[in-house]
Design an enzyme around this catalytic site. Structure first.
Site, short mmCIF file in Angstrom:
data_model
loop_
_atom_site.label_atom_id
_atom_site.label_comp_id
_atom_site.label_asym_id
_atom_site.label_seq_id
_atom_site.Cartn_x
_atom_site.Cartn_y
_atom_site.Cartn_z
N ASP A 35 0.86 -1.16 0.00
CA ASP A 35 0.00 0.00 0.00
C ASP A 35 0.92 1.22 0.00
OD1 ASP A 35 -3.28 0.41 1.51
OD2 ASP A 35 -2.17 1.66 0.10
C1 GLC Z 1 -4.47 4.22 -0.27
C2 GLC Z 1 -5.28 2.99 0.04
C3 GLC Z 1 -5.27 1.96 -1.05
C4 GLC Z 1 -5.12 2.65 -2.38
C5 GLC Z 1 -3.74 3.28 -2.42
C6 GLC Z 1 -3.52 4.05 -3.73
O1 GLC Z 1 -3.84 4.71 0.87
O2 GLC Z 1 -5.05 2.33 1.27
O3 GLC Z 1 -6.50 1.23 -0.95
O4 GLC Z 1 -5.26 1.71 -3.43
O5 GLC Z 1 -3.52 4.14 -1.32
O6 GLC Z 1 -4.41 5.10 -3.83
#
Ligand code: GLC
Length: 735
Positions: free
Chosen positions: A258
């Site tokens: 993430d």
């Molecule tokens: C965010 C989320 C994730 C998302 C990523 C990119 O913090 O936790 O679900 O896909 O960053 O936006």
């Protein structure tokens, strides 16, 4: 290319790559502002394998050209974005789609989202979010399919089929990346990002199944979660990423972190420094890191880790191999550029809007309809008051996680009603009260393109009086209340389930007029209405680009709500967590005295949803009274539409086993059928219960078991179904 040819080609490419180029393929960077010179420089230096958050097709093309023409090996970039419920055509939020229990609609919706994404040059979405959520204080329940692993698994598979098609590389489709592996929805206290302590039986029986279903549907990517699972951050959790995902389940796609979660292993006080963080994440099974900024990249230290002997070349190559295989299967080496001439046609396709409206109509959950207040009769109604701070908010109607939407095209509830009734009916409108701002703004509110809706700010006292006068002078009031779209989603947990601001006061004041009131809830978690009882309540979620048109169709009966709750609706936040699939305990009959101050039961049970029509279940039967371990049993029930409308009903099948190696929930969803019946029509609905439906991971034997037992089978309109039959499961040795 055939598998062998692909593998050989990738091996040949790998052999040419330096450690720095290999590490570069494992770094994904955000580009928040098109034309960012730092990003272009990183790409040209061969230090980036993927970019996310770019939505401008020309910018995607520009960066791709740099990667192909300015780097030594010309390896194309993967472009990714959170296409969660649409790109330009915004569908209802995922939990609303789950509430439709309509897998075809879900698959079709995500296929449309994929076509819009692919046409502008995107290759990969960080979806479906398949985290089971049993605590409505957690804001990200909006992105998933609710509390149940069986429904969650069906929805996960349908979304993956929609995004990716039958195979990776299907034209017009994109890589599906189920997330967040694993157990993110069990955050302590419902507080986003907080740790999750989950037993292995809960992980295997509740939180893992939707991920397995997504992988069985072909998902080529998995995103790991932010939080610590049982004390080990998911991003550095070898048991999760290697032992379970890659070794036990045989996942051959690639994992991604993430945002910053590899670098943030230092924040967790798990890793010593970014070099240690990158080392341990790669060794744990992370293939690509998502990094907010170059300076937060942990994987740029991998060449050093290799030189130090802290990672092996084999593990480094395996991660790169998985990423290059995805790029190859997506055709990027042979066709790296999107055809920009077709973008606008695809993005403007009216069929997409129709599908979004149809999906919204299928998602609405009718919670209350006293005296059949709904549907409204357009022929006899002379005036309507449409009241509430969300009634005319295009931005809130779309919900969170939207980036390429068109607010001018978005149909609000007020617009949808006015478009439908034209001059026939006088439609008054008042916001009624302000929509307050979040007490603690989230960083999402500051991201370009993600600004929250302009807030409704009025003199609440005067506005409530004005709204009450409108309600008094109208034949009926449609109230649109709930949470602003930035009050739910990521970094949007709440310690309350109340209506924000003075909406409760407005609700009670309008009800007190004694005139008919239909409350439309725009939210994605159960809201505590403090006992307020308007004549009708419809959960409309965040219904998307065509939300107002769908709502108008439902209000006037051209669409009949058939949605069912994908979660238990607690009476108060104090009951939380309150999943329906709870164990029986030794005092099951005193379930409602678990709290001395209020009932222990939910206000509305999992699977609940009324219709304008009426349905009756009868003649529940199993094909055999006794089966052997491992065998399948067929179950049938007769379902009749005894009402006046053609309508959808979701027949649900739940099981409970009477004894076994471990206690099992009083009800577990193991089948559902969404059927549309005409008035007077009766249909036999068939289910089958396979051995896998009757098996579970037992903490008694620390493995998967199917018990010799007696299974009670309940079938009905929700998880409180009373119609029951049973069958026995015996071992062949018993014969
Ligand atoms: C965010 C989320 C994730 C998302 C990523 C990119 O913090 O936790 O679900 O896909 O960053 O936006």
């Amino acid at each position: 290319m055939q598998d062998k040819a692909v593998d050989d080609w990738i091996e040949a490419l790998l052999r040419q790559m330096t450690p720095e180029e290999k590490a570069g393929q494992l770094v994904q960077l955000f580009e928040f502002e098109a034309g960012d010179p730092d990003i272009a420089a990183e790409v040209a230096a061969g230090r980036v394998g993927s970019i996310l958050f770019v939505r401008d097709p020309a910018e995607i093309q520009r960066l791709q050209r740099i990667a192909i023409e300015q780097t030594r090996l010309g390896i194309p970039l993967l472009f990714a974005l959170d296409v969660i419920h649409g790109l330009r055509t915004i569908f209802p939020v995922p939990i609303a789609m789950a509430a439709s229990w309509d897998m075809q609609a879900i698959e079709a919706g995500q296929a449309i989202a994929a076509s819009e994404a692919r046409t502008i040059g995107l290759h990969w979405t960080f979806a479906p979010m398949v985290d089971i959520a049993r605590d409505p204080r957690w804001g990200r329940m909006i992105e998933g399919a609710g509390e149940d692993p069986f429904l969650g698994s069906a929805v996960a598979a349908a979304q993956v089929r929609g995004f990716q098609g039958a195979a990776l590389g299907t034209p017009g489709r994109i890589i599906a990346g189920p997330k967040h592996f694993a157990g993110y929805g069990a955050a302590l206290g419902g507080r986003d990002y907080d740790e999750a302590e989950i037993s292995e039986s809960e992980l295997r029986n509740v939180y893992f199944p939707p991920f397995k279903a997504a992988l069985q549907a072909g998902a080529a990517n998995v995103m790991c979660a932010y939080m610590a699972l049982n004390g080990v951050p998911a991003t550095g959790n070898r048991w999760l990423l290697r032992d379970v995902l890659k070794d036990e389940w045989g996942f051959t796609g690639f994992t991604v972190s993430d945002a910053n979660s590899a670098y943030d292993l230092c924040e967790h006080n798990f890793a010593r420094d970014p070099l240690d963080a990158g080392t341990r994440a790669l060794n744990a099974g992370l293939d690509m890191e998502m990094s907010l900024l170059v300076k937060y990249s942990a994987f740029r230290h991998l060449p050093q880790a290799l030189a130090n002997g802290d990672i092996t070349e084999a593990d480094l190559n395996e991660a790169v191999r998985r990423v290059l295989t995805a790029k190859c299967r997506m055709g990027l080496f042979s066709n790296p550029y999107a055809d920009l001439a077709t973008c606008d046609v695809t993005l403007a396709d009216p069929a997409h809007r129709d599908a979004a409206r149809d999906a919204a109509e299928r998602s609405f959950v009718l919670l209350r309809n006293e005296g059949d207040l709904l549907p409204l009769d357009r022929d006899t109604l002379a005036s309507l008051a449409v009241i509430g701070p969300l009634a005319d908010s295009a931005r809130d109607t779309l919900g969170p996680w939207v980036f390429d939407h068109d607010l001018d095209e978005t149909v609000t509830v007020l617009e949808g009603i006015r478009n439908k009734v034209g001059e026939h009916i006088r439609v008054d409108h008042a916001p009624g009260v302000s929509m307050i701002a979040r007490q603690n703004p989230s960083f999402f509110d500051s991201l370009p393109g993600l600004e929250p809706a302009a807030r409704v700010e009025v003199d609440d006292d005067a506005e409530i009086r004005r709204a009450v006068e409108q309600a008094k002078s109208a034949d009926c009031t449609v109230l649109v209340l709930g949470e602003a779209q930035n009050m739910i989603g990521e970094a949007a947990s709440r310690s309350s389930l109340d209506l924000p601001g003075r909406q409760q006061e407005l609700l009670e004041a309008v009800i007190a007029t004694g005139k008919p009131v239909a409350l439309l809830l725009m939210s994605a978690r159960p809201i505590d209405l403090k006992g307020a009882a308007p004549g009708a309540i419809v959960n409309i979620w965040y219904p998307g680009s065509q939300g107002g048109a769908a709502v108008a169709n439902a209000l006037f009966g051209e669409a009949v709500p058939g949605g069912k709750l994908p979660f238990n609706w607690p009476r108060s936040v104090g009951q939380v967590p309150l999943p329906y699939a709870r164990m029986k305990s030794h005092r099951p009959d005193e379930r409602n005295v678990r709290y001395w101050n209020e009932e222990g039961s939910p206000l509305y049970p999992f699977g609940f949803g009324l219709s304008y029509s009426k349905f009756e279940y009868s003649n529940l039967r199993t094909a055999r009274p006794v089966i052997m371990l491992g065998e399948t049993v067929d179950v049938e029930v007769d379902l009749a539409n005894t009402g006046r409308y053609v309508a959808a009903e979701v027949a649900q099948l739940y099981i409970h086993q009477r004894h076994g190696s471990a206690v099992r929930p009083v009800r577990e969803l193991k089948g559902f059928r969404r059927v549309v019946l005409k008035p007077g029509e009766t249909r036999t609905i068939a289910f089958e219960l396979r051995a896998e439906d009757l098996s579970y991971w037992s903490s008694a034997s620390r493995g998967w078991v199917q018990d010799e037992t007696i299974i009670d089978v309940y079938v009905g309109t929700d998880s409180a179904a009373r119609l029951v039959t049973s069958f026995e499961v015996r071992s062949p040795e018993d014969q």
